[in-house]
Design a protein around this motif. Structure first.
Motif, PDB file in Angstrom:
ATOM      1  N   THR A   1      10.592 -25.264 -12.815  1.00 33.20           N
ATOM      2  CA  THR A   1      11.949 -25.537 -13.297  1.00 33.20           C
ATOM      3  C   THR A   1      12.237 -27.025 -13.268  1.00 33.20           C
ATOM      4  OG1 THR A   1      12.726 -23.345 -12.616  1.00 33.20           O
ATOM      5  CG2 THR A   1      14.405 -25.061 -12.888  1.00 33.20           C
ATOM      6  N   VAL A   2      11.886 -27.681 -12.172  1.00 34.55           N
ATOM      7  CA  VAL A   2      12.093 -29.131 -12.065  1.00 34.55           C
ATOM      8  C   VAL A   2      11.198 -29.865 -13.057  1.00 34.55           C
ATOM      9  CG1 VAL A   2      11.902 -31.138 -10.532  1.00 34.55           C
ATOM     10  CG2 VAL A   2      12.933 -29.017  -9.698  1.00 34.55           C
ATOM     11  N   GLN A   3       9.968 -29.403 -13.213  1.00 38.83           N
ATOM     12  CA  GLN A   3       9.049 -30.031 -14.179  1.00 38.83           C
ATOM     13  C   GLN A   3       9.611 -29.941 -15.605  1.00 38.83           C
ATOM     14  OE1 GLN A   3       5.141 -28.190 -14.533  1.00 38.83           O
ATOM     15  NE2 GLN A   3       4.255 -30.208 -14.882  1.00 38.83           N
ATOM     16  N   HIS A   4      10.096 -28.767 -15.985  1.00 35.55           N
ATOM     17  CA  HIS A   4      10.679 -28.607 -17.320  1.00 35.55           C
ATOM     18  C   HIS A   4      11.886 -29.531 -17.494  1.00 35.55           C
ATOM     19  CE1 HIS A   4      11.864 -26.725 -21.066  1.00 35.55           C
ATOM     20  NE2 HIS A   4      13.087 -26.613 -20.587  1.00 35.55           N
ATOM     21  N   PHE A   5      12.741 -29.596 -16.474  1.00 34.79           N
ATOM     22  CA  PHE A   5      13.898 -30.486 -16.547  1.00 34.79           C
ATOM     23  C   PHE A   5      13.446 -31.939 -16.723  1.00 34.79           C
ATOM     24  CE2 PHE A   5      16.934 -33.401 -14.682  1.00 34.79           C
ATOM     25  CZ  PHE A   5      18.099 -33.044 -15.349  1.00 34.79           C
ATOM     26  N   ALA A   6      12.475 -32.371 -15.941  1.00 36.15           N
ATOM     27  CA  ALA A   6      12.015 -33.762 -16.003  1.00 36.15           C
ATOM     28  C   ALA A   6      11.456 -34.113 -17.375  1.00 36.15           C
ATOM     29  CB  ALA A   6      10.954 -34.006 -14.925  1.00 36.15           C
ATOM     30  N   GLU A   7      10.830 -33.162 -18.024  1.00 33.95           N
ATOM     31  CA  GLU A   7      10.220 -33.418 -19.328  1.00 33.95           C
ATOM     32  C   GLU A   7      11.213 -33.346 -20.478  1.00 33.95           C
ATOM     33  OE1 GLU A   7       7.061 -30.538 -19.317  1.00 33.95           O
ATOM     34  OE2 GLU A   7       5.818 -31.757 -17.970  1.00 33.95           O
ATOM     35  N   THR A   8      12.347 -32.660 -20.273  1.00 32.04           N
ATOM     36  CA  THR A   8      13.255 -32.401 -21.401  1.00 32.04           C
ATOM     37  C   THR A   8      14.701 -32.810 -21.156  1.00 32.04           C
ATOM     38  OG1 THR A   8      13.707 -30.154 -20.625  1.00 32.04           O
ATOM     39  CG2 THR A   8      11.844 -30.442 -22.156  1.00 32.04           C
ATOM     40  N   TRP A   9      15.039 -33.398 -20.009  1.00 32.34           N
ATOM     41  CA  TRP A   9      16.439 -33.628 -19.645  1.00 32.34           C
ATOM     42  C   TRP A   9      17.201 -34.451 -20.676  1.00 32.34           C
ATOM     43  CZ3 TRP A   9      18.846 -38.328 -18.287  1.00 32.34           C
ATOM     44  CH2 TRP A   9      18.003 -39.433 -18.252  1.00 32.34           C
ATOM     45  N   HIS A  10      16.565 -35.416 -21.291  1.00 30.33           N
ATOM     46  CA  HIS A  10      17.272 -36.280 -22.230  1.00 30.33           C
ATOM     47  C   HIS A  10      17.456 -35.655 -23.612  1.00 30.33           C
ATOM     48  CE1 HIS A  10      12.998 -37.027 -22.523  1.00 30.33           C
ATOM     49  NE2 HIS A  10      13.146 -37.586 -23.691  1.00 30.33           N
ATOM     50  N   THR A  11      16.785 -34.523 -23.867  1.00 29.34           N
ATOM     51  CA  THR A  11      16.959 -33.863 -25.157  1.00 29.34           C
ATOM     52  C   THR A  11      17.628 -32.504 -25.051  1.00 29.34           C
ATOM     53  OG1 THR A  11      14.723 -32.928 -25.041  1.00 29.34           O
ATOM     54  CG2 THR A  11      14.971 -35.023 -26.216  1.00 29.34           C
ATOM     55  N   GLU A  12      17.356 -31.765 -23.959  1.00 28.48           N
ATOM     56  CA  GLU A  12      17.891 -30.401 -23.846  1.00 28.48           C
ATOM     57  C   GLU A  12      19.150 -30.304 -23.009  1.00 28.48           C
ATOM     58  OE1 GLU A  12      15.174 -27.302 -22.793  1.00 28.48           O
ATOM     59  OE2 GLU A  12      13.635 -28.041 -24.152  1.00 28.48           O
ATOM     60  N   TYR A  13      19.385 -31.252 -22.127  1.00 30.01           N
ATOM     61  CA  TYR A  13      20.490 -31.108 -21.192  1.00 30.01           C
ATOM     62  C   TYR A  13      21.631 -32.044 -21.499  1.00 30.01           C
ATOM     63  CZ  TYR A  13      17.334 -28.245 -18.440  1.00 30.01           C
ATOM     64  OH  TYR A  13      16.488 -27.264 -18.026  1.00 30.01           O
TER      65      TYR A  13
END
Length: 121
Positions: free
Chosen positions: A109-121
């Motif tokens: 979950t943290v890995q996915h957030f780190a890879e996508t935070w600037h586009t998905e969140y």
């Protein structure tokens, strides 16, 4: 400061990100007993592979017996490399009797957030 709530099947992770000039301060916490288990400071650099990609180098202050470094280091290094910024990440996630499957869920979950935070969140 932006706050992100990441749901898990058994708990929740909260990530707070503040932009300070060109740099970032991150606080990661959750579980039954949120705490500060470590602090990671990541500095951007060119990849040692020589292929021109960005990477980062980090320093860690870790409390004895705490495993929070795995989450905070992941987050700090990924965002540092992506944003070409200095990143400080502190935090702690704790759940009593956590299973290996739950640990994997937290990390992914943290890995996915780190890879996508600037586009998905």
């Amino acid at each position: 400061m932006k706050e992100y709530k990441l749901p898990l099947s058994f708990s929740e992770i909260t990530i707070q990100i503040s932009k300070i000039g060109n740099d970032y301060q991150i606080l990661l916490f959750g579980g039954e007993c949120p705490h500060i288990g470590c602090t990671v400071l990541a500095v951007p650099r060119n990849s040692l592979t020589g292929n021109g990609t960005s990477s980062s180098t980090s320093s860690v202050l870790n409390l004895t017996g705490h495993k929070d470094e795995f989450l905070c280091r992941l987050l700090a290094e990924k965002i540092s490399a992506q944003e070409h910024s200095i990143v400080s990440c502190s935090g702690g996630f704790h759940v009593d009797h956590i299973t290996q499957e739950q640990i994997t869920e937290v990390y992914e979950t943290v890995q996915h957030f780190a890879e996508t935070w600037h586009t998905e969140y």
